[in-house]
Enzyme design. Structure first.
Site, mmCIF file in Angstrom:
data_model
loop_
_atom_site.group_PDB
_atom_site.id
_atom_site.type_symbol
_atom_site.label_atom_id
_atom_site.label_comp_id
_atom_site.label_asym_id
_atom_site.label_seq_id
_atom_site.Cartn_x
_atom_site.Cartn_y
_atom_site.Cartn_z
ATOM 1 C CD GLN A 164 25.645 5.251 1.702
ATOM 2 O OE1 GLN A 164 26.550 4.488 1.991
ATOM 3 N NE2 GLN A 164 25.535 6.438 2.219
ATOM 4 C CG PHE A 165 19.281 6.735 4.425
ATOM 5 C CD1 PHE A 165 18.738 7.994 4.209
ATOM 6 C CD2 PHE A 165 20.234 6.570 5.411
ATOM 7 C CE1 PHE A 165 19.141 9.073 4.983
ATOM 8 C CE2 PHE A 165 20.651 7.632 6.176
ATOM 9 C CZ PHE A 165 20.105 8.892 5.964
ATOM 10 C CB THR A 166 22.676 9.112 1.562
ATOM 11 O OG1 THR A 166 23.772 8.228 1.300
ATOM 12 C CG2 THR A 166 22.584 9.384 3.054
#
Length: 147
Positions: free
Chosen positions: A80-82
């Protein structure tokens, strides 16, 4: 490294199949456990991997204040890069805090490996794919972990 951990009754992650029309489940847990959304930043390394894996494995947030390691409960790990979005200015998040894929992917895989080394059943999403995550949050219980 950062993780959002949710206690779940069940969870799954799907991606669009190669035919472009159907969704395929690539990872699922069908009994109580944890969903861990894992984000990586630029200076993360083995120490952060160890810390996040230990925290996920040993968090006493299941029934009876037990951990997934105590219970033999599963974990669904989704990259989950966000989690490293910067929303301080304007309406469009900046993703500069997130490590690029070639850096982040092996570290997310290392978290999965460390959990498995502890004997924990781990399902995963597909790194870099557009994923649909479904879950039943139990409690609800949601925690943010930092390493």
């Amino acid at each position: 490294m950062r993780a959002v951990v949710q206690r779940v009754s069940r969870a799954s992650v799907s991606v669009v199949a190669d035919d472009g029309t159907t969704e395929v489940v690539v990872g699922a847990i069908d009994r109580p456990g944890l969903l861990a959304l894992v984000g990586v930043t630029h200076d993360d390394g083995d120490a952060q991997v160890e810390t996040i894996a230990r925290k996920i494995a040993e968090l006493r947030i299941l029934a009876g204040e037990r951990s997934v390691q105590d219970e033999g409960a599963p974990v669904l790990v989704v990259s989950q890069f966000t989690l490293y979005a910067d929303t301080k200015k304007g309406r469009r998040p900046s993703w500069n805090g997130a490590a690029p894929g070639p850096v982040a992917e092996p570290l997310v895989e290392a978290v999965v490996a460390r959990l498995r080394e502890r004997g924990i059943e781990v399902a995963t999403g597909r790194f870099g794919a557009h994923m649909a995550v479904e879950l039943v949050n139990d409690g609800p219980v949601t925690l943010i972990l930092e390493a």
